[in-house]
Design a protein around this motif. Structure first.
Motif, PDB file in Angstrom:
ATOM      1  N   ASP A 983       0.785  -1.163   0.140  1.00 17.33           N
ATOM      2  CA  ASP A 983       0.503   0.045   0.134  1.00 17.33           C
ATOM      3  C   ASP A 983       1.376   0.940   0.013  1.00 17.33           C
ATOM      4  OD1 ASP A 983      -2.967   0.401   0.021  1.00 17.33           O
ATOM      5  OD2 ASP A 983      -2.306   1.627   1.734  1.00 17.33           O
ATOM      6  N   GLY A 984       1.841   1.318   0.702  1.00 12.52           N
ATOM      7  CA  GLY A 984       2.832   2.281   0.826  1.00 12.52           C
ATOM      8  C   GLY A 984       3.556   2.516  -0.033  1.00 12.52           C
ATOM      9  N   LEU A 985       4.191   1.346  -1.167  1.00 10.87           N
ATOM     10  CA  LEU A 985       4.425   1.529  -2.478  1.00 10.87           C
ATOM     11  C   LEU A 985       3.973   2.363  -3.078  1.00 10.87           C
ATOM     12  CD1 LEU A 985       6.442  -2.334  -2.559  1.00 10.87           C
ATOM     13  CD2 LEU A 985       7.627   0.269  -2.969  1.00 10.87           C
ATOM     14  N   LYS A 986       2.635   1.676  -3.403  1.00 15.80           N
ATOM     15  CA  LYS A 986       1.634   2.529  -4.213  1.00 15.80           C
ATOM     16  C   LYS A 986       1.213   3.612  -4.144  1.00 15.80           C
ATOM     17  CE  LYS A 986      -3.319   2.047  -5.176  1.00 15.80           C
ATOM     18  NZ  LYS A 986      -4.617   1.144  -4.530  1.00 15.80           N
ATOM     19  N   ASP A 987       1.155   4.283  -3.134  1.00 17.09           N
ATOM     20  CA  ASP A 987       0.734   5.755  -2.588  1.00 17.09           C
ATOM     21  C   ASP A 987       2.279   6.814  -2.995  1.00 17.09           C
ATOM     22  OD1 ASP A 987      -1.214   5.624  -1.477  1.00 17.09           O
ATOM     23  OD2 ASP A 987      -0.076   6.061   0.739  1.00 17.09           O
ATOM     24  N   GLU A 988       3.435   5.150  -2.791  1.00 25.14           N
ATOM     25  CA  GLU A 988       4.692   6.770  -3.523  1.00 25.14           C
ATOM     26  C   GLU A 988       4.833   6.301  -5.134  1.00 25.14           C
ATOM     27  OE1 GLU A 988       8.834   5.019  -2.165  1.00 25.14           O
ATOM     28  OE2 GLU A 988       7.525   4.551   0.065  1.00 25.14           O
ATOM     29  N   PHE A 989       3.720   4.988  -5.365  1.00 28.18           N
ATOM     30  CA  PHE A 989       3.478   4.996  -7.263  1.00 28.18           C
ATOM     31  C   PHE A 989       2.936   6.826  -7.536  1.00 28.18           C
ATOM     32  CE2 PHE A 989       1.348   3.329 -10.943  1.00 28.18           C
ATOM     33  CZ  PHE A 989       2.137   3.910 -11.572  1.00 28.18           C
ATOM     34  N   VAL A 990       1.717   6.234  -6.818  1.00 25.18           N
ATOM     35  CA  VAL A 990       1.204   7.474  -6.827  1.00 25.18           C
ATOM     36  C   VAL A 990       1.491   8.598  -7.351  1.00 25.18           C
ATOM     37  CG1 VAL A 990      -1.266   8.671  -7.278  1.00 25.18           C
ATOM     38  CG2 VAL A 990      -1.190   5.968  -6.399  1.00 25.18           C
ATOM     39  N   ALA A 991       2.015   9.352  -6.379  1.00 26.45           N
ATOM     40  CA  ALA A 991       2.844  10.541  -6.149  1.00 26.45           C
ATOM     41  C   ALA A 991       3.411  11.021  -7.432  1.00 26.45           C
ATOM     42  CB  ALA A 991       3.829  11.089  -4.716  1.00 26.45           C
ATOM     43  N   LEU A 992       4.389  10.010  -7.558  1.00 28.12           N
ATOM     44  CA  LEU A 992       5.474   9.940  -8.281  1.00 28.12           C
ATOM     45  C   LEU A 992       4.766  10.214  -9.468  1.00 28.12           C
ATOM     46  CD1 LEU A 992       9.044   9.356  -8.929  1.00 28.12           C
ATOM     47  CD2 LEU A 992       8.304   7.386  -9.923  1.00 28.12           C
ATOM     48  N   VAL A 993       3.980   9.340  -9.845  1.00 23.72           N
ATOM     49  CA  VAL A 993       2.812   9.804 -11.302  1.00 23.72           C
ATOM     50  C   VAL A 993       2.361  11.116 -11.546  1.00 23.72           C
ATOM     51  CG1 VAL A 993       1.626   8.955 -12.683  1.00 23.72           C
ATOM     52  CG2 VAL A 993       2.513   7.563 -11.942  1.00 23.72           C
ATOM     53  N   SER A 994       2.100  11.367 -10.429  1.00 33.52           N
ATOM     54  CA  SER A 994       1.646  12.983 -10.204  1.00 33.52           C
ATOM     55  C   SER A 994       2.749  13.918 -10.870  1.00 33.52           C
ATOM     56  CB  SER A 994       0.762  12.923  -8.839  1.00 33.52           C
ATOM     57  OG  SER A 994       1.057  14.822  -8.548  1.00 33.52           O
ATOM     58  N   HIS A 995       3.333  13.546  -9.972  1.00 34.20           N
ATOM     59  CA  HIS A 995       4.817  14.447 -10.537  1.00 34.20           C
ATOM     60  C   HIS A 995       5.551  14.374 -12.000  1.00 34.20           C
ATOM     61  CE1 HIS A 995       8.892  16.579  -9.748  1.00 34.20           C
ATOM     62  NE2 HIS A 995       7.495  18.045  -8.752  1.00 34.20           N
ATOM     63  N   GLU A 996       6.156  13.553 -12.122  1.00 32.53           N
ATOM     64  CA  GLU A 996       6.754  13.004 -13.339  1.00 32.53           C
ATOM     65  C   GLU A 996       5.655  13.313 -14.293  1.00 32.53           C
ATOM     66  OE1 GLU A 996       9.932  13.036 -13.677  1.00 32.53           O
ATOM     67  OE2 GLU A 996      10.303  13.185 -10.710  1.00 32.53           O
ATOM     68  N   LEU A 997       4.387  12.368 -14.469  1.00 28.22           N
ATOM     69  CA  LEU A 997       3.877  12.847 -15.511  1.00 28.22           C
ATOM     70  C   LEU A 997       3.220  14.496 -15.574  1.00 28.22           C
ATOM     71  CD1 LEU A 997       1.831   9.807 -15.255  1.00 28.22           C
ATOM     72  CD2 LEU A 997       3.618  10.177 -16.783  1.00 28.22           C
ATOM     73  N   ARG A 998       3.467  14.438 -14.496  1.00 21.85           N
ATOM     74  CA  ARG A 998       2.510  16.291 -14.748  1.00 21.85           C
ATOM     75  C   ARG A 998       3.645  17.260 -15.485  1.00 21.85           C
ATOM     76  NH1 ARG A 998      -1.920  16.836 -10.357  1.00 21.85           N
ATOM     77  NH2 ARG A 998      -3.784  15.936 -11.315  1.00 21.85           N
ATOM     78  N   THR A 999       4.469  16.632 -14.590  1.00 22.85           N
ATOM     79  CA  THR A 999       5.639  17.958 -15.133  1.00 22.85           C
ATOM     80  C   THR A 999       6.091  17.985 -16.515  1.00 22.85           C
ATOM     81  OG1 THR A 999       6.750  17.636 -13.260  1.00 22.85           O
ATOM     82  CG2 THR A 999       8.499  19.070 -14.144  1.00 22.85           C
ATOM     83  N   PRO A1000       5.871  16.509 -17.273  1.00 17.18           N
ATOM     84  CA  PRO A1000       7.004  17.092 -19.110  1.00 17.18           C
ATOM     85  C   PRO A1000       5.425  17.597 -19.404  1.00 17.18           C
ATOM     86  CG  PRO A1000       7.104  15.338 -18.263  1.00 17.18           C
ATOM     87  CD  PRO A1000       6.689  15.889 -16.858  1.00 17.18           C
TER      88      PRO A1000
END
Lengths: 1218, 127
Positions: A983-1000
């Motif tokens: 669950d923690g990993l998923k949260d981290e993944f969501v945060a990552l996607v949120s940042h890493e996809l939105r920035t480009p």
């Protein structure tokens, strides 16, 4: 000023002026002046009456008109009078016109007065009174007229008499006045009678002066005549003049009847008229009229008197009755034992009787006029108001129990009855209170209840009766003793429960009570319900009432049946034995096991033998040794000591030195009696005087006979065997006591028949073998034996006996004889058997339990005394193995548990605590068994620890189940841990996607915007078109990223919605506008139907997203030319948003999966309609986050409608539900 | 040279593309811009240059946008400088944390350059 203005009122002015004129008349003796004054006064009065008349209603004027007429006549009289005085110097002669006027004036005045009279009475009585008055007036007038004829006759006496007619008229006026006298409350009410009195007084004075001849006109005697008109005039001017003739007691308006008025006029004016006619004509009339008047008057007066007397009688009877009743009531109230207090509606005490004074200590004078709250204690201060409320509601208060306060501060418990005293209208004007002092009653009641409880709980029977013996109380213990219940006995005579043969006790008992004795421990018998009798010991007392007069009897009975019975048996037994022993021809004694000189009993024969009484022996422990013959002393003492120590019988011969100095040879034979445990209890023996035997052997037989007598009375079978050979190997019966027949049915002859008879016939076959062996051993031994075995009765029944045998030997050890006794112990054996049976029952119970029961000794090893056989099933070791190996338990303890369990056992043993533990034992087959072990210390009746007992339960299955559960829980925990990590990993993944996809995406869209804005130079049309394609796809990508993140949030339970007022219509419009370009491309019609909506609270952005998703779906799935309709409406307290299209529809089979993420309908994929399958999932999540629902209705080829329902009042707790 | 100098804006983002995109847009709109590539540099520049406004990315190496904002608020010289945070996060708690640290406004990524410029204009009262 007020007083002055009071004087300025017309009536007062007239009064003052009239008074002044009268005074002037008296002081100035000038005839002319006097004439002017007199006439002036009368004229003024006339004017005043006339003026006063006009101010009032016509209906009330009649009496005043008559008054005015009277004054007019008076004026005429005065004119004639003054004329005569001024012209002749003397008053007019009698019988002149002056007399006519005067008569008229006075008669009219009298008529006025009769109004005063009439208004006081109504009906026939009033009419009669008026008639009397009228007739009286007429008679007087006629007498007056008649007087001249009398003068003519020349009789002086008659002349004087008729002159007194003046006075008679005045007396009549006075009578009228007194009869009709109104209350003197107003000025007219005083002035009118005053005028009449003035006229009366003056007339009387004038008569007297005239008769004596001393009257001079114009002197002070005239003053009354002058004051009368002044008073009348003033009265007429007074504002209250009309009320004077109003009826005060009657119910009708003062309107005199016509006959009355006629009579009045006739009487008033008849005489003056006749007189006038006579004066004018000079003719005289007859005296018949006068006579008729007199007769009428007499008749009327008699009738009136009769009427008066009757009424007076009736009145006096009624008054007497009323008076009597009042006196009775007062006496009742005063003599009542209850406090009777009356008060007005405000609670002020009005009356207070003697009982109230006694109860509260206040005398009537102290409390009457005080408020009743004086008696109310502070904590009850609300009581009176509540009670008054209840009373006013019409309730009667009866027996209301409360507390009140006496003068000395005492609390008085009272029972109140209160009733309201009401006036005619029913309004409460006062209260009458009856208070009964119940303090004593309460106290007595409490005491009585306590006593009753004690009596009921008593273990002794407690019985209460009337003096005649009728039972009034019967407690539980009485029921227990007698079996009779209270219901059966109460009301019946107590003699019924006394045993028939003891009923004669009762009169004696009563007699003693009446003498004033308190009877304690009076023994009698009770007849019980079951027919038996109970011995009771009675303590009886007379119950006296408060005055000391006996009113009943109370008895405490103790059941002494058992005690009595036991005492009686004991005494009987002792008496029997003692008399037996004391008749024997030898002395018997009992020693305590202590040894020499410890006798506890000696039979009296010892005195005949030694000259010392038994008491001397008991008192002096040394006496035995002192009396021993010096030659024997040492030997005897030593032998007794030895036998005592060895517990052996004593048999020896020695000498006493008796008190008289003679030497007495005795044989002393004693045996030690042992108790059940085999310890010495006492020694009993007998001492036989063998002095003579010693001298003469011939006496031996006699002695033996005596012996035999003794032996044969003992409750045992005694026997003697003698050896057949020297070595004592063979014996034969020599003697058996006759008790044999009594006890076993066999005859002594049977016994004596042969040695073998006993063994062959009497000994129980099962015991025979060992009994024979025991006898052989005993004959070979020194001391004999004591054995228990069974013997057969002659009738075949079996009885248990104890056989005690001793062997007498000579100095060389050769057997002399054996003697013994057989004691029947069947009873004892039976009870032992019962105990054994009981034990075996419990044992079989214990041994069927599904656990192991054990009893351990309190030794170091806690070695087992008892172990139930279940142990074998549990551990494979037999009970015998357990009982034989003291170390077995320790050996079997699992090595991991051994130390702990042994320590715990020692600890609990040391501290004498119960032991509880769960541990492992290793069975014979090596199996590990978990046991639950509990034991507790058992103490004897003396409180000393005896042993421990406990049980062991096989709990292997339970422990294993617990272990398994524990293991599963462990696995579950580990699993949960992994899930949490994931669950923690998923949260981290969501945060990552949120940042890493939105920035480009930001860069792509930002730079595109710059280029399209022409910041990097102008673009040609194709370049711009291509770049817009890039931009559109960037926006789609951004939307996709947003949707994915949204779903991730929902699944993480992190969807938060805001709650603020939202304009739904505006959101709907925005969604339509956003969809318009796409709709326009497909020529779709977009329609909105929005009701006027109440304010809705929710998340504006999310609701917009929800609607956008539904609308864009509708647009996507509706073929060109179709129609999409968005509705917002309120339905049943919920907001209903619906998006309907005329699109391709959704197959029915797929409708259930619509809201699953990434689900795409078959129609969508077939027709290549783009989409991610997230839009509806998001819509559903948003609807549910608002506490609402979403549903879909669709038909293929017809269209689809999505409906979202949202509650107006979103419960905040639902916001997180996503 | 005008008497009143154009306002100075500090822009910090570890993503060079976005940094130059924002800088380009703001310079075209008449602002002077200083650029920082991480939080530490942004803080140093801010204290040195005392900008009229700072645009800070939330996720930066060395110091995060939140930390830089807090440091600016703690320093006497930069206490009043408006701060716009750029954030790719959408959680309400992130926004709350931003305001708690002292941020004046925030703009969510992806944003349009014009939108950002409009916010800067509004904060510096340049219409």
């Amino acid at each position: 000023v007020t007083r002055l203005s009071g004087l300025l009122r017309p009536w007062a002015l007239l009064l003052c002026a009239g008074g002044a004129a009268t005074v002037a008349y008296h002081l100035v003796r000038e005839p002319v002046f006097q004439a002017v004054v007199a006439l002036g006064i009368v004229v003024a009065a006339l004017v005043a009456i006339t003026v006063g008349l006009r101010a009032h209603r016509p209906a009330r004027r009649l009496p005043w008109i008559i008054l005015a007429a009277s004054q007019a006549a008076a004026l005429g009289s005065w004119i004639v009078w003054e004329h005569s005085i001024l012209t002749t110097g003397s008053s007019p002669s009698p019988g002149s016109f002056e007399d006519v006027f005067w008569l008229t004036s006075n008669l009219l005045l009298l008529a006025t007065a009769s109004f005063l009279l009439v208004r006081r009475q109504a009906g026939i009585a009033g009419l009669l009174d008026a008639g009397i008055l009228s007739a009286g007036i007429a008679l007087a007038a006629w007498l007056f007229v008649f007087s001249r004829h009398v003068e003519d006759v020349g009789s002086v006496g008659l002349s004087s008499g008729t002159t007194l007619t003046y006075a008679l008229l005045d007396a009549l006026m006075l009578a009228v006045l007194l009869r009709g006298m109104p209350s003197l409350r107003s000025a007219p009410a005083m002035l009118v009678p005053a005028a009449i009195v003035a006229v009366l007084a003056t007339d009387s004075l004038y008569n007297w002066l005239a008769v004596t001849g001393t009257y001079t006109p114009g002197a002070w005697a005239d003053l009354g005549w002058l004051l009368a008109p002044v008073f009348l005039g003033a009265a007429a001017l007074h504002p209250a003049m009309v009320t004077l003739f109003d009826r005060t007691s009657g119910h009708r308006e003062a309107s005199p009847s016509r006959p009355f008025l006629g009579l009045l006029l006739l009487a008033a004016l008849g005489a003056p008229l006749v007189m006038t006619v006579e004066l004018v004509t000079g003719r005289e009339t007859d005296s018949v009229i006068g006579l008729a008047c007199a007769v009428a008057l007499s008749v009327l007066v008699v009738v009136r008197l009769a009427l008066l007397i009757r009424r007076a009688e009736r009145l006096s009877v009624a008054l007497r009755i009323e008076d009597e009743r009042a006196r009775h009531l007062a006496a009742i109230v005063e003599s009542s034992n209850d406090a009777i207090i009356s008060m007005d509606s405000k609670g002020t005490i009005l009356s207070w009787n003697a009982a109230a004074a006694r109860m509260y200590g206040y005398e009537p004078a102290e409390v009457v006029g005080k408020p009743i709250t004086l008696l109310v204690p502070p904590e009850r201060s609300e009581d009176p108001d509540l009670l008054v409320e209840r009373l006013e509601a019409g309730e009667e208060i009866e027996s209301y129990e409360t507390v009140s306060l006496a003068k000395d501060g005492r609390r008085v418990q009272i029972s109140l009855s209160i009733s309201a005293i009401r006036d005619v209208q029913g309004k409460v004007v006062g209260l009458s209170t009856i208070a009964r002092d119940i303090t004593e009653r309460r106290r007595a009641e409490d005491a009585r209840q306590r006593l009753a409880a004690i009596a009921e709980a008593s273990s002794d029977a407690i019985i209460g009766t009337e003096l005649d013996g009728r039972v009034v109380s019967w407690n539980a213990a009485a029921e227990a003793v007698s079996g009779w219940s209270a219901a059966e006995i109460v009301g019946r005579n107590v003699a019924n429960v006394i045993a028939a043969e003891r009923r004669d006790d009762l009169p004696e008992l009563l007699a003693r009570l009446e003498r004033g004795e308190r009877v304690i421990s009076f023994d009698t018998q009770l007849a019980c319900k079951d027919g038996s009798t109970a011995e009771i010991s009675l303590s009886v007392a007379l119950v006296r009432d408060a005055a000391g007069v006996p009113s009943g009897i109370s008895a405490v009975a103790r059941d002494v049946t058992a005690t009595k019975e036991a005492d009686r048996k004991l005494q009987e037994a002792e008496k029997r034995y003692r008399s037996l022993v004391e008749q024997l021809p030898f002395a018997t004694y009992i020693d305590s096991p202590g040894g020499i000189g410890s006798s506890t009993y000696l039979s009296p024969q010892i005195e005949a033998m030694t000259g010392h009484a038994p008491q001397e022996w008991l008192d002096d422990p040394e006496l035995f040794q002192k009396l021993l013959h010096p030659d024997d002393r040492e030997r005897v003492v030593a032998e007794v000591q030895r036998a005592t120590d060895a517990g052996e019988p004593v048999l020896q011969e020695y000498r006493f030195v008796a008190r008289n100095g003679e030497t007495v040879w005795v044989r002393d034979s004693a045996v030690m009696v042992r108790d059940e445990d085999g310890n010495p209890a006492w020694r009993q023996g007998f001492v036989i005087d063998i002095t003579e035997t010693k001298g003469a052997e011939g006496r031996l037989r006699e002695a033996e006979a005596r012996y035999r007598t003794l032996v044969e009375q003992l409750p045992v079978i005694t026997y003697i065997d003698i050896p057949v050979d020297d070595r004592g190997e063979l014996w034969r019966p020599s003697y058996v006591s006759p008790q044999l027949t009594e006890t076993l049915g066999w005859t002594t002859d049977d016994w004596m028949s042969r040695t073998g008879f006993y063994y062959d016939t009497m000994v129980h076959p099962e015991d025979r073998e060992w009994v024979v062996a025991a006898h052989e051993r005993a004959f070979a031994s020194e001391s004999g034996h004591t054995i228990e075995h069974r013997l057969l009765h002659r009738d075949g029944s079996t009885r248990w006996f104890v056989d005690q045998m001793v062997i007498a030997r000579d100095e060389h050890g050769g057997p002399l004889w054996s003697q013994g006794y057989l004691l029947d112990i069947t009873e004892r054996k039976a009870s032992e058997e019962r105990i054994r049976l009981a034990e075996s029952r419990y044992r079989s119970l214990v041994e069927q339990l599904p656990l192991v029961v054990y009893i351990d000794a309190l030794d170091e090893d806690s070695s087992a005394i008892y172990m139930s056989p279940q142990i074998e099933a549990m551990l494979g070791y037999t009970v015998d193995e357990w009982l034989s190996d003291r170390e077995l338990f320790k050996k079997l303890l699992h090595e991991d548990d051994r130390e702990r369990v042994l320590a715990e056992i020692h600890r609990t043993q040391r501290e004498e605590l119960p032991f509880t533990a769960e541990y492992r034992l290793v069975g014979k087959d090596g199996r590990v068994v978990w046991v639950h072990d509990e034991d507790a210390l058992i103490r004897g009746e003396d409180g000393l620890p005896l042993y421990t007992q406990g049980f062991m339960l096989d709990i292997t299955n339970r422990v294993e189940a617990e272990r398994e559960l524990e293991r599963l829980l462990e696995v579950e925990r580990a699993h949960n841990e992994e899930l949490r990590e994931l669950d923690g990993l998923k949260d981290e993944f969501v945060a990552l996607v949120s940042h890493e996809l939105r920035t480009p995406l930001t860069s792509i869209r930002g730079y595109l915007e710059l280029v399209l804005d022409g910041e990097a130079g102008a673009l040609d049309e194709e370049q711009a078109r291509f770049l817009r394609v890039v931009e559109r796809n960037a926006i789609r990508l951004q939307g996709l990223v947003g949707d994915l993140l949204f779903i991730a949030q929902v699944e993480a339970g992190r969807l938060a919605i805001e709650s603020a007022p939202v304009d739904i219509a505006e959101i709907v419009d925005e969604s339509i506008e956003a969809a318009r370009p796409a709709a326009g491309e497909k020529q779709l019609e977009l329609a909105v139907e929005t009701d006027h909506l109440a304010a809705f609270c929710g998340d504006r952005g999310r609701l917009g997203q929800l609607l956008d998703n539904l609308v864009s779906n509708a647009v996507k799935f509706t073929p060109p030319g179709g129609r999409v309709t968005v509705r917002a409406a309120e339905a049943g307290g919920r907001l209903e948003l619906s998006v309907a299209d005329t699109g391709i529809g959704i197959p029915e089979l797929e409708q259930g999966q619509l809201f699953q993420r990434f689900f795409r309908s078959s129609t969508a994929t077939e027709q290549a309609i783009p989409g991610t399958g997230l839009g509806l999932t998001i819509a559903k999540a948003i609807a549910e986050a608002h506490g609402g629902t979403i549903r879909c209705e669709s038909a293929e080829g017809v269209g689809t409608t999505f409906t979202v329902e949202l509650p107006f009042d979103v419960d905040t707790s639902l916001e997180e539900a996503a | 040279v005008s008497a009143v100098r154009d306002p100075l804006v500090l822009v910090a983002d570890d993503d060079r593309d976005i940094l130059s995109l924002v800088a380009f847009r703001l310079e075209r709109s008449g602002y002077r811009v200083v650029q920082a590539h991480d939080g530490r540099e942004a803080l140093d520049l801010a204290l040195e240059e005392k900008p009229d406004l700072a645009v800070l990315d939330l996720m930066m190496p060395r110091l995060t946008g939140l930390e830089v904002t807090r440091a600016l608020r703690d320093d006497e010289r930069t206490r009043e400088v408006p701060v716009i945070l750029l954030t790719a996060r959408v959680q309400e708690s992130d926004v709350q944390a931003g305001f708690a640290a002292g941020a004046t406004a925030y703009v969510k990524k992806p944003f349009s350059p014009q939108e950002l410029r409009d916010r800067v204009d509004a904060l510096l009262e340049r219409a």
